[in-house]
Design an enzyme around this catalytic site. Structure first.
Site, mmCIF file in Angstrom:
data_model
loop_
_atom_site.group_PDB
_atom_site.id
_atom_site.type_symbol
_atom_site.label_atom_id
_atom_site.label_comp_id
_atom_site.label_asym_id
_atom_site.label_seq_id
_atom_site.Cartn_x
_atom_site.Cartn_y
_atom_site.Cartn_z
ATOM 1 N N ASP A 36 0.881 -1.185 -0.148
ATOM 2 C CA ASP A 36 0.203 -0.110 -0.002
ATOM 3 C C ASP A 36 0.796 1.345 -0.100
ATOM 4 O OD1 ASP A 36 -3.360 0.134 0.902
ATOM 5 O OD2 ASP A 36 -2.197 2.035 0.666
ATOM 6 N N ALA A 172 -18.914 -9.066 2.674
ATOM 7 C CA ALA A 172 -19.796 -8.013 3.336
ATOM 8 C C ALA A 172 -18.864 -7.582 4.774
ATOM 9 C CB ALA A 172 -21.188 -8.326 3.855
ATOM 10 N N ASN A 228 -24.838 -5.931 -6.232
ATOM 11 C CA ASN A 228 -24.887 -4.589 -5.220
ATOM 12 C C ASN A 228 -26.248 -4.161 -5.523
ATOM 13 O OD1 ASN A 228 -22.934 -5.284 -3.530
ATOM 14 N ND2 ASN A 228 -21.486 -3.716 -4.066
ATOM 15 N N CYS A 280 -19.988 0.897 -0.667
ATOM 16 C CA CYS A 280 -20.303 0.363 -2.187
ATOM 17 C C CYS A 280 -21.677 0.442 -2.509
ATOM 18 C CB CYS A 280 -19.770 -0.763 -2.023
ATOM 19 S SG CYS A 280 -17.982 -1.148 -1.719
HETATM 20 P P1 NAD Z 1 -9.815 0.987 1.041
HETATM 21 O O1 NAD Z 1 -10.161 2.487 0.868
HETATM 22 O O2 NAD Z 1 -10.333 0.425 2.269
HETATM 23 O O3 NAD Z 1 -8.468 0.289 0.656
HETATM 24 C C1 NAD Z 1 -7.845 0.735 -0.628
HETATM 25 C C2 NAD Z 1 -6.407 0.838 -0.305
HETATM 26 O O4 NAD Z 1 -5.940 1.005 -1.533
HETATM 27 C C3 NAD Z 1 -5.993 2.013 0.387
HETATM 28 O O5 NAD Z 1 -5.353 1.556 1.614
HETATM 29 C C4 NAD Z 1 -5.046 2.851 -0.494
HETATM 30 O O6 NAD Z 1 -3.990 3.605 0.213
HETATM 31 C C5 NAD Z 1 -4.544 1.870 -1.248
HETATM 32 N N1 NAD Z 1 -4.145 2.429 -2.723
HETATM 33 C C6 NAD Z 1 -4.835 3.225 -3.539
HETATM 34 N N2 NAD Z 1 -3.842 3.561 -4.589
HETATM 35 C C7 NAD Z 1 -2.889 2.860 -4.401
HETATM 36 C C8 NAD Z 1 -1.593 2.271 -5.303
HETATM 37 N N3 NAD Z 1 -1.499 3.002 -6.510
HETATM 38 N N4 NAD Z 1 -0.630 1.503 -4.623
HETATM 39 C C9 NAD Z 1 -0.928 0.854 -3.548
HETATM 40 N N5 NAD Z 1 -1.874 1.197 -2.796
HETATM 41 C C10 NAD Z 1 -3.158 1.955 -3.343
HETATM 42 O O7 NAD Z 1 -10.822 0.292 -0.172
HETATM 43 P P2 NAD Z 1 -11.750 -1.227 0.186
HETATM 44 O O8 NAD Z 1 -12.927 -0.892 0.928
HETATM 45 O O9 NAD Z 1 -10.707 -2.113 0.366
HETATM 46 O O10 NAD Z 1 -12.341 -1.234 -1.341
HETATM 47 C C11 NAD Z 1 -11.188 -1.595 -2.525
HETATM 48 C C12 NAD Z 1 -12.187 -2.155 -3.602
HETATM 49 O O11 NAD Z 1 -13.048 -3.212 -3.250
HETATM 50 C C13 NAD Z 1 -13.214 -0.976 -4.092
HETATM 51 O O12 NAD Z 1 -13.254 -0.906 -5.555
HETATM 52 C C14 NAD Z 1 -14.515 -1.430 -3.499
HETATM 53 O O13 NAD Z 1 -15.635 -1.024 -4.169
HETATM 54 C C15 NAD Z 1 -14.386 -3.013 -3.566
HETATM 55 N N6 NAD Z 1 -15.231 -3.716 -2.703
HETATM 56 C C16 NAD Z 1 -15.248 -3.325 -1.384
HETATM 57 C C17 NAD Z 1 -15.727 -3.999 -0.429
HETATM 58 C C18 NAD Z 1 -15.696 -3.686 0.981
HETATM 59 O O14 NAD Z 1 -16.796 -4.274 2.064
HETATM 60 N N7 NAD Z 1 -15.398 -2.558 1.485
HETATM 61 C C19 NAD Z 1 -16.414 -5.271 -0.546
HETATM 62 C C20 NAD Z 1 -16.219 -5.662 -1.802
HETATM 63 C C21 NAD Z 1 -15.739 -4.803 -2.849
HETATM 64 C C1 UGA Z 2 -22.344 -4.916 0.842
HETATM 65 C C2 UGA Z 2 -22.624 -6.451 -0.083
HETATM 66 O O1 UGA Z 2 -23.495 -7.153 1.100
HETATM 67 C C3 UGA Z 2 -21.311 -7.444 -0.421
HETATM 68 O O2 UGA Z 2 -21.825 -8.462 -1.093
HETATM 69 C C4 UGA Z 2 -20.406 -6.489 -1.272
HETATM 70 O O3 UGA Z 2 -19.300 -7.435 -1.473
HETATM 71 C C5 UGA Z 2 -20.174 -5.034 -0.614
HETATM 72 O O4 UGA Z 2 -21.268 -4.411 -0.311
HETATM 73 C C6 UGA Z 2 -19.310 -4.286 -1.419
HETATM 74 O O5 UGA Z 2 -19.257 -4.450 -2.672
HETATM 75 O O6 UGA Z 2 -18.604 -3.531 -0.818
HETATM 76 P P1 UGA Z 2 -21.683 -4.374 2.904
HETATM 77 O O7 UGA Z 2 -21.872 -2.985 2.478
HETATM 78 O O8 UGA Z 2 -20.200 -4.525 3.607
HETATM 79 O O9 UGA Z 2 -21.464 -5.408 1.843
HETATM 80 O O10 UGA Z 2 -22.902 -4.732 3.971
HETATM 81 P P2 UGA Z 2 -24.276 -5.064 3.784
HETATM 82 O O11 UGA Z 2 -24.543 -6.094 4.786
HETATM 83 O O12 UGA Z 2 -24.772 -5.417 2.480
HETATM 84 O O13 UGA Z 2 -24.994 -3.757 4.317
HETATM 85 C C7 UGA Z 2 -25.090 -2.667 3.489
HETATM 86 C C8 UGA Z 2 -25.927 -1.776 4.204
HETATM 87 O O14 UGA Z 2 -27.416 -2.146 4.148
HETATM 88 C C9 UGA Z 2 -25.681 -1.456 5.651
HETATM 89 O O15 UGA Z 2 -26.069 -0.211 6.011
HETATM 90 C C10 UGA Z 2 -26.920 -2.354 6.302
HETATM 91 O O16 UGA Z 2 -27.108 -1.928 7.632
HETATM 92 C C11 UGA Z 2 -28.109 -2.269 5.427
HETATM 93 N N1 UGA Z 2 -29.035 -3.292 5.446
HETATM 94 C C12 UGA Z 2 -28.722 -4.520 5.058
HETATM 95 C C13 UGA Z 2 -30.414 -3.041 5.876
HETATM 96 O O17 UGA Z 2 -30.585 -1.940 6.261
HETATM 97 N N2 UGA Z 2 -30.992 -4.100 5.938
HETATM 98 C C14 UGA Z 2 -30.674 -5.118 5.527
HETATM 99 O O18 UGA Z 2 -31.518 -6.395 5.484
HETATM 100 C C15 UGA Z 2 -29.596 -5.331 5.236
#
Ligand code: NAD
Ligand code: UGA
Length: 477
Positions: A36, A172, A228, A280
């Site tokens: 990172d 999630a 999503n 997301c």
């Molecule tokens: P995040 O912001 O928590 O982490 C991303 C990291 O990437 C940061 O620490 C940042 O410093 C680093 N970064 C950015 N540019 C960089 C570079 N050029 N070189 C090295 N490091 C670099 O984001 P996240 O929540 O982990 O989400 C990442 C991706 O996954 C997003 O596209 C998001 O939509 C997707 N996603 C997130 C979730 C979730 O629950 N948070 C679930 C599924 C998918």
């Molecule tokens: C969501 C999806 O569930 C994941 O599959 C996906 O990978 C992720 O987004 C992503 O792409 O970031 P997340 O946002 O971590 O995961 O959590 P969820 O459990 O989906 O909840 C999302 C929001 O909806 C929360 O604020 C939760 O409280 C709300 N929610 C969820 C409700 O209000 N009611 C429900 O019945 C379920």
């Protein structure tokens, strides 16, 4: 057959960290480096105190303890780790663009592009590049173009070749480890069968083959946005019904149970709450909306846009309702906010409904005592864009103009509730389910209210006995 030994994951965030931790745990034969640009984040991942890990997820600390510095490494040495990798996951942030073309809708791909350029510069040998971040359809083409262009550039010394795959993440937050260990499916999109099989082999160490789906790359990218969008749409649907329930005397929990028993509908994602948050849902739907507009499908764009619009309306609906129940004014009143994270079991506040609701209440002049077992007050300050007040100043109202709202962080539930006119439950943390409201009613200011925006409490009798007014989301009975 391509044999993989060395993994590099670019991005040590909520996805990169937990995902690679589970990879390391399930594949002790693989060496995994998570890199990172954020030094503080890497330092936190390497912290001896497991409480200081930058991501809170149940079960994550134990895996880190087991695998860190054995086959799982966190580092800022991006160049070296890319050079040594046979497969590179791009797991960087893809937030909504804030300005320029597509602002407010399209994903900002600058971090993805920067990662692709780093890979193009430093990779050696044949390297599989995997999109782990959630990306708009056709991003793989951009990554491919950058990688190929770099190879033909005269100043590029690296002699690498690439395959690009899409492998979106469906975890999630709050249940990330469980989701990663036992995924409903793993999706791999791509063109080259050999590369797809090589990535599948990693997952086969713990995921049954029939759960590993292979598609073309565009279907894979679109399936992630669609998943999503469907989930968020269910939350907005049930939240819209909660408003009708409150107006008609129905109870949204009973309606959820009744419709969820229909196997075609299913029971999950039917809990009405304060509105969906998280990094997301909104971002990915807006991305979908942008794609629809770009491809000349305004009716489809409008359909999905309504899911986000309803969510915003619903959050403001709750703030308005609180003001209304407290005699139309909350100026100078203390309101206890229980929960700031966007859901339980995470320290993540991104797009949390609590941000909108707290801002609304402060705007109305309330003094908020905000409690959350995992969220840092510094994060709340960032989210609200308002300095924290000192609690004692609030008690005496010293230095605070009476018409201005304010907030302070409270690390103890009882303290949060002392003198409060109302408590608002915004995150479904287990500790809030155990509050003794009979006791708490003695320290709150009467007439006192409990607004349960998560329907976490089932203690109607206790509320009656305590003389507390109780409002629950979607409960018109
Ligand atoms: P995040 O912001 O928590 O982490 C991303 C990291 O990437 C940061 O620490 C940042 O410093 C680093 N970064 C950015 N540019 C960089 C570079 N050029 N070189 C090295 N490091 C670099 O984001 P996240 O929540 O982990 O989400 C990442 C991706 O996954 C997003 O596209 C998001 O939509 C997707 N996603 C997130 C979730 C979730 O629950 N948070 C679930 C599924 C998918
Ligand atoms: C969501 C999806 O569930 C994941 O599959 C996906 O990978 C992720 O987004 C992503 O792409 O970031 P997340 O946002 O971590 O995961 O959590 P969820 O459990 O989906 O909840 C999302 C929001 O909806 C929360 O604020 C939760 O409280 C709300 N929610 C969820 C409700 O209000 N009611 C429900 O019945 C379920």
């Amino acid at each position: 057959m391509i044999k993989l030994k060395n993994i590099c994951c670019i991005g040590a965030g909520y996805v990169g960290g937990p995902t690679m931790a589970v990879f390391a745990d399930k594949c002790p034969h693989l060496k995994i480096n998570v890199v990172d640009i954020n030094e503080d984040r890497i330092k936190a991942w390497n912290s001896q105190k497991l409480d200081d890990l930058p991501v809170f997820e149940p079960g994550l600390d134990l895996i880190i303890k087991k695998c860190r510095n054995k086959n799982l490494y966190f580092s800022t040495n991006i160049e070296e780790k890319i050079k040594n990798a046979d497969i590179i996951f791009i797991s960087v942030n893809t937030p909504t663009k804030e300005k320029g073309i597509g602002a407010g809708k399209v994903s900002d791909l600058k971090w993805v592009e920067a990662s692709a350029r780093q890979v193009a510069k430093f990779a050696s040998g044949h390297t599989i590049v995997v999109e782990k971040s959630t990306l708009p359809v056709k991003t793989a083409e951009v990554i491919k173009t950058i990688l190929e262009a770099a190879q033909s550039s005269p100043d590029n010394e690296s002699k690498a070749s690439f395959d690009v795959l899409s492998n979106p993440e469906f975890l999630a937050e709050g249940s990330a480890i469980k989701d990663l260990v036992k995924p409903d499916r793993v999706l791999i999109g791509g063109e080259n069968k050999e590369a797809i099989n090589a990535l599948s082999e990693i997952y086969k160490n713990w995921v049954p083959s029939e759960k590993i789906l292979h598609t073309n790359i565009w279907s894979s990218e679109l399936a992630k946005l669609t998943a999503n969008a469907f989930l968020a749409q269910r939350v907005s649907s049930i939240n819209s019904i909660s408003a009708i329930c409150e107006a008609t005397g129905a109870d949204v929990r009973e309606v959820s149970r009744a419709i969820g028993s229909d196997s075609r509908i299913g029971s999950k994602f039917l809990d009405s709450g304060p509105g969906f948050g998280g990094s997301c849902f909104k971002k990915d739907i807006l991305n979908l909306v942008y794609l629809c507009q770009y491809f000349g499908l305004p009716e489809v764009a409008k359909f999905w846009e309504e899911v986000v619009r309803l969510n915003e309306w619903h959050q403001h609906r709750i703030s308005k309702l609180i003001v209304k129940k407290l005699f139309g004014t909350i100026s100078g009143k203390k309101i206890a906010i229980l929960g700031f994270a966007f859901k339980a079991n995470t320290n993540d506040t991104r797009e949390s409904a609590a941000i909108t609701i707290c801002k609304d209440l402060i705007e109305e002049g309330a003094f908020l005592a905000i409690h959350d077992p995992k969220v840092d007050p510094a994060q709340i300050k960032k989210d609200l864009c308002i300095e924290e007040s000192v609690e004692n100043d609030l008690k005496t109202l010293k230095d605070i103009p009476i018409s201005d709202g304010a907030w302070f962080f409270s690390d103890e539930i009882k303290n949060t509730l002392i003198g409060a006119d109302a408590a608002v439950i915004l995150t479904e943390w287990d500790i809030y389910k155990k509050i003794n409201w009979i006791e708490m009613s003695k320290i709150m200011r009467r007439p006192s209210w409990v607004f349960d925006a998560r329907s976490t409490l089932l203690l109607t009798e206790q509320f009656k006995e305590a003389g507390l007014n109780y409002w629950r989301i979607g409960d018109g009975s």
